[in-house]
Design a protein around this motif. Structure first.
Motif, short mmCIF file in Angstrom:
data_model
loop_
_atom_site.label_atom_id
_atom_site.label_comp_id
_atom_site.label_asym_id
_atom_site.label_seq_id
_atom_site.Cartn_x
_atom_site.Cartn_y
_atom_site.Cartn_z
N ARG A 146 -23.07 -6.08 1.45
CA ARG A 146 -23.21 -6.81 0.17
C ARG A 146 -21.99 -7.68 -0.10
O ARG A 146 -22.12 -8.78 -0.62
CB ARG A 146 -23.46 -5.85 -0.98
CG ARG A 146 -24.86 -5.23 -0.92
CD ARG A 146 -25.31 -4.66 -2.21
NE ARG A 146 -25.35 -5.60 -3.31
CZ ARG A 146 -26.36 -6.43 -3.60
NH1 ARG A 146 -27.42 -6.44 -2.82
NH2 ARG A 146 -26.31 -7.23 -4.64
N VAL B 80 -22.43 -10.78 2.18
CA VAL B 80 -23.62 -11.61 1.97
C VAL B 80 -23.75 -12.13 0.55
O VAL B 80 -24.19 -13.27 0.35
CB VAL B 80 -24.90 -10.84 2.38
CG1 VAL B 80 -26.16 -11.64 2.08
CG2 VAL B 80 -24.86 -10.47 3.86
N PHE B 81 -23.34 -11.37 -0.46
CA PHE B 81 -23.64 -11.73 -1.84
C PHE B 81 -22.44 -11.93 -2.77
O PHE B 81 -22.52 -12.72 -3.70
CB PHE B 81 -24.54 -10.67 -2.48
CG PHE B 81 -25.88 -10.55 -1.82
CD1 PHE B 81 -26.79 -11.59 -1.86
CD2 PHE B 81 -26.23 -9.38 -1.17
CE1 PHE B 81 -28.02 -11.47 -1.25
CE2 PHE B 81 -27.47 -9.26 -0.56
CZ PHE B 81 -28.37 -10.31 -0.60
N ASP B 82 -21.36 -11.19 -2.59
CA ASP B 82 -20.30 -11.18 -3.58
C ASP B 82 -19.56 -12.51 -3.68
O ASP B 82 -19.33 -13.19 -2.68
CB ASP B 82 -19.31 -10.06 -3.31
CG ASP B 82 -19.88 -8.69 -3.62
OD1 ASP B 82 -21.03 -8.62 -4.09
OD2 ASP B 82 -19.18 -7.70 -3.41
N ARG B 83 -19.18 -12.85 -4.89
CA ARG B 83 -18.48 -14.11 -5.16
C ARG B 83 -17.13 -14.17 -4.44
O ARG B 83 -16.70 -15.23 -4.01
CB ARG B 83 -18.28 -14.28 -6.66
CG ARG B 83 -17.60 -15.58 -7.02
CD ARG B 83 -17.54 -15.80 -8.48
NE ARG B 83 -18.85 -16.27 -8.91
CZ ARG B 83 -19.27 -16.26 -10.16
NH1 ARG B 83 -18.50 -15.79 -11.11
NH2 ARG B 83 -20.45 -16.71 -10.47
N GLU C 174 -17.31 -15.81 -1.13
CA GLU C 174 -18.04 -17.08 -1.09
C GLU C 174 -17.34 -18.10 -0.20
O GLU C 174 -17.99 -18.88 0.50
CB GLU C 174 -18.19 -17.62 -2.51
CG GLU C 174 -19.13 -18.78 -2.62
CD GLU C 174 -19.37 -19.15 -4.07
OE1 GLU C 174 -19.42 -20.36 -4.34
OE2 GLU C 174 -19.50 -18.25 -4.92
N ARG D 70 -18.58 -17.74 3.29
CA ARG D 70 -19.94 -18.24 3.48
C ARG D 70 -19.98 -19.76 3.52
O ARG D 70 -20.78 -20.35 4.23
CB ARG D 70 -20.87 -17.69 2.39
CG ARG D 70 -21.11 -16.19 2.52
CD ARG D 70 -22.19 -15.70 1.58
NE ARG D 70 -21.87 -15.88 0.19
CZ ARG D 70 -21.12 -15.05 -0.53
NH1 ARG D 70 -20.59 -13.98 0.03
NH2 ARG D 70 -20.89 -15.27 -1.81
N GLU E 106 -24.85 -25.50 0.82
CA GLU E 106 -25.55 -25.22 -0.43
C GLU E 106 -26.42 -26.42 -0.78
O GLU E 106 -25.94 -27.54 -0.83
CB GLU E 106 -24.52 -24.97 -1.53
CG GLU E 106 -25.11 -24.60 -2.86
CD GLU E 106 -24.03 -24.32 -3.89
OE1 GLU E 106 -23.47 -23.21 -3.88
OE2 GLU E 106 -23.76 -25.22 -4.69
N TYR F 1 -29.30 -21.73 0.39
CA TYR F 1 -28.25 -21.78 1.38
C TYR F 1 -28.89 -21.89 2.76
O TYR F 1 -29.79 -21.12 3.09
CB TYR F 1 -27.37 -20.53 1.32
CG TYR F 1 -26.62 -20.43 0.02
CD1 TYR F 1 -25.43 -21.12 -0.16
CD2 TYR F 1 -27.10 -19.67 -1.04
CE1 TYR F 1 -24.74 -21.06 -1.35
CE2 TYR F 1 -26.42 -19.59 -2.23
CZ TYR F 1 -25.23 -20.29 -2.38
OH TYR F 1 -24.55 -20.24 -3.57
N SER G 72 -26.72 -15.23 6.38
CA SER G 72 -27.79 -15.49 5.42
C SER G 72 -28.89 -14.43 5.49
O SER G 72 -29.80 -14.42 4.68
CB SER G 72 -28.39 -16.88 5.64
OG SER G 72 -29.03 -16.95 6.91
N TYR H 135 -29.46 -10.49 5.19
CA TYR H 135 -28.86 -9.21 4.78
C TYR H 135 -29.07 -8.15 5.86
O TYR H 135 -28.16 -7.39 6.16
CB TYR H 135 -29.48 -8.76 3.46
CG TYR H 135 -28.93 -7.48 2.95
CD1 TYR H 135 -27.72 -7.46 2.25
CD2 TYR H 135 -29.57 -6.26 3.16
CE1 TYR H 135 -27.18 -6.28 1.78
CE2 TYR H 135 -29.05 -5.07 2.69
CZ TYR H 135 -27.85 -5.10 2.00
OH TYR H 135 -27.31 -3.92 1.55
#
Length: 119
Positions: A20, A23-26, A29, A32, A38, A52, A68, A70
């Protein structure tokens, strides 16, 4: 291979949290952005929808596809943590413990949010 149930639980929670995080946390970023573009499109209701997509190129494209997804990232995170846990346990054990505690805390927070705000 002999693994205790507590070790397995810690590795599962640590893998969940590391995946997580990537893949997701700010906070990650910036990582990523290296491999993902984006794209912002207007939705049917006039709101911006963000997508994305992996950047072009073999290396960035590969890692863009990986990050991209998970499920894909989770497999690689699990492999990384298990290998590190077996070959460098003194280094990995504190990392696994921290990630596992953070993973359990995030699951608890998600349950609390669902219970508190879905009445």
């Amino acid at each position: 291979m002999n693994i205790e149930w507590m070790e397995l639980l810690l590795l599962v929670l640590a893998t969940f949290r590391l995946t997580r995080l990537l893949v997701f946390d700010r906070i990650t970023e910036f990582l990523r952005r290296i491999v993902l573009d984006e794209i912002i499109e207007k939705g049917e209701e006039g709101t911006d929808e963000i997508y994305y997509v992996p950047k072009s190129g073999k290396v960035r494209g590969f890692f863009g596809e990986l990050i991209s997804c998970y499920w894909c990232t989770g497999i690689w995170c699990a492999a990384f943590l298990v290998l590190l846990y077996y070959f460098l346990p003194a280094i990995c054990s504190p990392l696994v413990l921290i990630l596992a505690i953070a993973g359990a805390a995030s699951i608890i927070e998600a349950v609390v949010q669902r219970v508190a705000y879905n009445h």
